[in-house]
Design an enzyme around this catalytic site. Structure first.
Site, PDB file in Angstrom:
ATOM      1  N   GLU A 189     -24.144  25.640 -13.020  1.00  0.00           N
ATOM      2  CA  GLU A 189     -23.545  24.331 -13.349  1.00  0.00           C
ATOM      3  C   GLU A 189     -22.645  23.820 -12.224  1.00  0.00           C
ATOM      4  O   GLU A 189     -21.558  23.303 -12.461  1.00  0.00           O
ATOM      5  CB  GLU A 189     -22.804  24.387 -14.691  1.00  0.00           C
ATOM      6  CG  GLU A 189     -23.787  24.558 -15.841  1.00  0.00           C
ATOM      7  CD  GLU A 189     -23.237  24.179 -17.212  1.00  0.00           C
ATOM      8  OE1 GLU A 189     -22.236  23.465 -17.272  1.00  0.00           O
ATOM      9  OE2 GLU A 189     -23.840  24.612 -18.196  1.00  0.00           O
TER      10      GLU A 189
HETATM   11  C1  LIG Z   1     -29.323  32.262 -14.229  1.00  0.00           C
HETATM   12  C2  LIG Z   1     -29.347  30.820 -13.867  1.00  0.00           C
HETATM   13  C3  LIG Z   1     -29.469  29.851 -14.853  1.00  0.00           C
HETATM   14  C4  LIG Z   1     -29.525  28.494 -14.511  1.00  0.00           C
HETATM   15  N1  LIG Z   1     -29.728  27.557 -15.491  1.00  0.00           N
HETATM   16  C5  LIG Z   1     -29.944  26.266 -15.142  1.00  0.00           C
HETATM   17  C6  LIG Z   1     -30.306  25.296 -16.126  1.00  0.00           C
HETATM   18  O1  LIG Z   1     -30.373  25.588 -17.316  1.00  0.00           O
HETATM   19  N2  LIG Z   1     -30.586  24.037 -15.713  1.00  0.00           N
HETATM   20  C7  LIG Z   1     -30.508  23.659 -14.398  1.00  0.00           C
HETATM   21  O2  LIG Z   1     -30.785  22.511 -14.090  1.00  0.00           O
HETATM   22  N3  LIG Z   1     -30.149  24.562 -13.442  1.00  0.00           N
HETATM   23  C8  LIG Z   1     -29.870  25.837 -13.783  1.00  0.00           C
HETATM   24  N4  LIG Z   1     -29.522  26.763 -12.819  1.00  0.00           N
HETATM   25  C9  LIG Z   1     -29.402  26.342 -11.440  1.00  0.00           C
HETATM   26  C10 LIG Z   1     -27.984  26.330 -10.902  1.00  0.00           C
HETATM   27  O3  LIG Z   1     -27.288  25.225 -11.414  1.00  0.00           O
HETATM   28  C11 LIG Z   1     -28.088  26.338  -9.373  1.00  0.00           C
HETATM   29  O4  LIG Z   1     -28.476  27.648  -9.014  1.00  0.00           O
HETATM   30  C12 LIG Z   1     -26.798  25.969  -8.674  1.00  0.00           C
HETATM   31  O5  LIG Z   1     -26.513  24.606  -8.870  1.00  0.00           O
HETATM   32  C13 LIG Z   1     -26.840  26.251  -7.174  1.00  0.00           C
HETATM   33  O6  LIG Z   1     -28.001  25.745  -6.581  1.00  0.00           O
HETATM   34  P1  LIG Z   1     -28.896  26.724  -5.672  1.00  0.00           P
HETATM   35  O7  LIG Z   1     -29.125  27.971  -6.431  1.00  0.00           O
HETATM   36  O8  LIG Z   1     -30.079  25.969  -5.198  1.00  0.00           O
HETATM   37  O9  LIG Z   1     -27.964  27.101  -4.450  1.00  0.00           O
HETATM   38  P2  LIG Z   1     -27.821  26.317  -3.066  1.00  0.00           P
HETATM   39  O10 LIG Z   1     -27.708  24.864  -3.300  1.00  0.00           O
HETATM   40  O11 LIG Z   1     -28.847  26.802  -2.133  1.00  0.00           O
HETATM   41  O12 LIG Z   1     -26.393  26.847  -2.585  1.00  0.00           O
HETATM   42  C14 LIG Z   1     -26.190  28.214  -2.223  1.00  0.00           C
HETATM   43  C15 LIG Z   1     -24.724  28.415  -1.903  1.00  0.00           C
HETATM   44  O13 LIG Z   1     -24.383  27.617  -0.768  1.00  0.00           O
HETATM   45  C16 LIG Z   1     -23.059  27.171  -0.881  1.00  0.00           C
HETATM   46  N5  LIG Z   1     -23.070  25.702  -0.810  1.00  0.00           N
HETATM   47  C17 LIG Z   1     -24.034  24.833  -1.170  1.00  0.00           C
HETATM   48  N6  LIG Z   1     -23.672  23.568  -0.933  1.00  0.00           N
HETATM   49  C18 LIG Z   1     -22.418  23.620  -0.404  1.00  0.00           C
HETATM   50  C19 LIG Z   1     -21.482  22.650   0.029  1.00  0.00           C
HETATM   51  N7  LIG Z   1     -21.724  21.345  -0.062  1.00  0.00           N
HETATM   52  N8  LIG Z   1     -20.298  23.085   0.495  1.00  0.00           N
HETATM   53  C20 LIG Z   1     -20.005  24.388   0.572  1.00  0.00           C
HETATM   54  N9  LIG Z   1     -20.843  25.353   0.162  1.00  0.00           N
HETATM   55  C21 LIG Z   1     -22.042  24.984  -0.321  1.00  0.00           C
HETATM   56  C22 LIG Z   1     -22.516  27.666  -2.232  1.00  0.00           C
HETATM   57  O14 LIG Z   1     -21.789  28.860  -2.014  1.00  0.00           O
HETATM   58  C23 LIG Z   1     -23.771  27.978  -3.004  1.00  0.00           C
HETATM   59  O15 LIG Z   1     -23.564  29.022  -3.945  1.00  0.00           O
HETATM   60  C24 LIG Z   1     -29.427  28.113 -13.156  1.00  0.00           C
HETATM   61  C25 LIG Z   1     -29.269  29.092 -12.165  1.00  0.00           C
HETATM   62  C26 LIG Z   1     -29.240  30.423 -12.498  1.00  0.00           C
HETATM   63  C27 LIG Z   1     -29.105  31.439 -11.397  1.00  0.00           C
END
Ligand SMILES: Cc1cc2nc3c(=O)[nH]c(=O)nc-3n(C[C@H](O)[C@H](O)[C@H](O)COP(=O)(O)OP(=O)(O)OC[C@H]3O[C@@H](n4cnc5c(N)ncnc54)[C@H](O)[C@@H]3O)c2cc1C
Length: 597
Positions: free
Chosen positions: A413
């Site tokens: 989230e």
């Molecule tokens: C178990 C699980 C359940 C989930 N359930 C849902 C759901 O029900 N519905 C849904 O829509 N999504 C869901 N998600 C998705 C979740 O919201 C995303 O994983 C999250 O928003 C991060 O996106 P990403 O994994 O693509 O990480 P990325 O966008 O690749 O980011 C990786 C890391 O990079 C860093 N980062 C990224 N951008 C920035 C920035 N601008 N500034 C500084 N640091 C940054 C942060 O440390 C971040 O953790 C779920 C994820 C998991 C793992």
């Protein structure tokens, strides 16, 4: 303009449209950034009305009985599944439609009451609390908030009982933290009767068990070549819905079904559009306000479990002929968990009350709550893990599961880094605009500009000079209230100085943003704690209790929080930022760990 600048301008324009298009009320957090204490948002400490409290108590009793008898968190983790009997039981008790209006079969509970329910589940099983959140806090939330009466009548009755389940599908490969970058397309059919959806979603909780999914996809903006995100209600029985992976194996909250699915030419009737076309990001952000609030409740519950486990072990395990609780370094951990759990509950309650009171624009506070409670819980779990020593490492105790489960909170989230930057930038926009007004007028004087600049200058100056009043009712809290007021002025001064010193480049200076956001979060947390202690003292007084309730945990929180705030603000001028950036740059450009080290 180079590509990066173009991208930046696009992002700024998008954020302006999304976040600042409506009326801009001065909420509590935005007020902090202006040097104000918007007291009527946070004081007096909110209480659940008596009539609802009775109903809530009944539900909590029933829920506890059910969870004690039927919820086996360790087994859910082992089997990587929440049994249907648990889902049915939660549905029977009303947990899956707690805040839905009674006319659609829900309980019509407030967010505050709902948070108490989520806290209870969060105490025992993170898989189950995340499942409930995915279904109720975000899965069916767009329908509850933006659905038409017909849509609600059609879908809600089965969803609020748990006969059917909901999910919220925003994330894609290219749209993770960058949620606005949704690639899933929704093309309107020629006759306008439906949209044709194409694309993939991943990491979606409940995707494979849901009967209704709120799906974000891009629709064309009429009269332009642009597209904007729209929310759709999609059901898995629609032809072209393909579940690619129903349960992606994962580290923690293993009982939840996290899935990946594709939509291939899926025809979604226009009646299934949720909210205005092209306003899907606004829908998503509003939905997430609710999710982040119950996140706070679940983390509070888990922190209370950490405290119980820590106390039990520290009182019984003996080493060096003493119980562990006799050692100061163990005491320190227990005290910190108690202080944090107290603050997490206070922050959750105050934030939930913003929603219940229908206040406008609490997205900064929900983001603060999410970041603060998830970071604190991680510390709490780490502390109790340490207190249990080697035994924590073995799977017969719940601690290794709690550790694995808690890790998702800082990512899901909205990753905490993204939200931290968001808190600082959205918060600083108010004073930043005032400075811009002054600067623009100095560069290009005009009569109208002068009067606006004068007003802005007066605002900035008075906020720097005046210490805001923090109106507690209890005499014994006056000193802490004054301290909080002085810290808010100090914070405002620091924000002004950062804006004047760095001007526009501050948009990219995340190390500065982090300190500002951290200070703001602790100011909000301290306010909630002070309000809670004040409320408890007043309540005890009204009920004729001569002994004042024990506020040692809250008192400790205030001390530690005030100290942290001073530290964050001092760090704005005394830091290693240049060295941090240089070391990271050296690693990133060399591309090799060995060369950089
Ligand atoms: C178990 C699980 C359940 C989930 N359930 C849902 C759901 O029900 N519905 C849904 O829509 N999504 C869901 N998600 C998705 C979740 O919201 C995303 O994983 C999250 O928003 C991060 O996106 P990403 O994994 O693509 O990480 P990325 O966008 O690749 O980011 C990786 C890391 O990079 C860093 N980062 C990224 N951008 C920035 C920035 N601008 N500034 C500084 N640091 C940054 C942060 O440390 C971040 O953790 C779920 C994820 C998991 C793992």
């Amino acid at each position: 303009m180079n590509k990066l600048d173009e991208q930046r301008q696009k992002e700024i324009q998008q954020a302006e449209e999304l976040l600042f298009a409506g009326p801009q009320a001065l909420g509590f957090a935005k007020g902090l950034f202006q040097g104000h204490f918007v007291s009527d948002w946070v004081m007096p400490y909110p209480r659940i009305p008596e009539a609802q409290q009775g109903e809530l108590d009944q539900i909590l009793t029933e829920l506890r009985k059910f969870l004690n008898a039927d919820l086996d968190a360790a087994e859910i983790d082992r089997q990587a599944d929440i049994p249907r009997s648990v889902i049915d039981g939660l549905g029977r008790i009303g947990v899956l439609g707690m805040t839905a209006p009674k006319e659609y079969g829900g309980h019509g509970f407030s967010q505050m009451a709902n948070c108490k329910v989520l806290e209870e589940i969060g105490r025992r099983c993170a898989s189950t609390s995340v499942f409930v959140n995915a279904h109720h806090s975000i899965g069916i939330r767009a329908l509850l908030l933006f659905g038409t009466h017909e849509q609600k009548q059609k879908w809600l009755p089965k969803l609020v009982t748990g006969e059917q389940l909901g999910a919220f599908a925003l994330t894609e490969k290219e749209a993770g933290s960058d949620a606005a970058n949704v690639q899933m397309q929704a093309r309107p059919s020629e006759d306008g009767s439906h949209f044709i959806l194409n694309g993939e979603k991943r990491y979606i909780t409940n995707a494979a068990i849901a009967h209704e999914l709120t799906v974000m996809a891009r629709t064309p903006v009429p009269g332009s070549d642009k597209t904007a995100v729209t929310a759709f209600l999609v059901t898995p029985d629609m032809p072209g819905f393909e579940m690619i992976e129903a349960r992606m194996p994962k580290t923690g909250i293993k009982g939840t079904a996290t899935g990946r699915f594709a939509l291939r030419d899926v025809k979604v009737p226009k009646e299934n559009v949720l909210g205005p076309i092209g306003k899907g990001l606004k829908v998503a952000l509003t939905v997430l306000d609710f999710g982040r609030t119950t996140f706070g409740a679940c983390c509070t519950g888990a922190a209370k479990t950490c405290l119980e486990l820590a106390i039990a072990h520290a009182n019984t395990r003996r080493q060096f002929n003493r119980t562990l609780g006799e050692f100061e370094l163990v005491k320190k951990k227990i005290a910190r968990i108690a202080a944090d759990a107290y603050a997490m509950e206070a922050m959750t309650t105050v934030t939930a009350a913003f929603i219940d009171r229908g206040l406008e624009d609490y997205m900064l506070e929900t983001a603060m709550l999410k970041v603060f409670t998830t970071e604190r819980l991680w510390e709490c779990v780490n502390d109790v893990f340490q207190i249990y020593g080697g035994s924590a490492y073995f799977i017969d105790l719940p601690l290794e599961r709690m550790l694995r489960d808690a890790r998702i909170n800082q990512i899901g989230e909205g990753a905490n880094e993204v939200l931290t930057s968001f808190i600082a930038l959205v918060g600083m926009r108010g004073p930043g605009m005032e400075f811009k007004e002054i600067y623009d007028t100095m560069m290009k004087p005009s009569r109208d500009g002068m009067s606006k600049a004068w007003a802005a200058g007066k605002n900035r100056l008075s906020a720097t000079v005046l210490v805001p009043d923090v109106p507690v009712q209890s005499e014994q809290l006056r000193a802490q209230a004054r301290q909080l007021g002085r810290l808010i002025r100090h914070f405002n001064f620091a924000v002004n100085r950062a804006l004047i010193t760095y001007r526009e480049p501050i948009l990219d200076m995340q190390l500065v943003q982090e300190r500002i956001a951290n200070a703001a979060m602790d100011l909000f947390a301290s306010t909630c704690v002070l309000s809670r202690i004040d409320g408890e003292i007043q309540f005890a007084g009204r009920n004729g209790n001569s002994v004042s309730p024990d506020h040692s945990a809250g008192d400790l929180f205030l001390r530690q929080s005030f100290r942290r705030i001073r530290g964050f603000l001092a760090g704005l001028t005394d830091n290693d930022d240049k060295a941090v950036i240089a070391a990271a740059k050296s690693c990133l450009t060399s591309g090799s760990a060995t060369t950089a080290a």
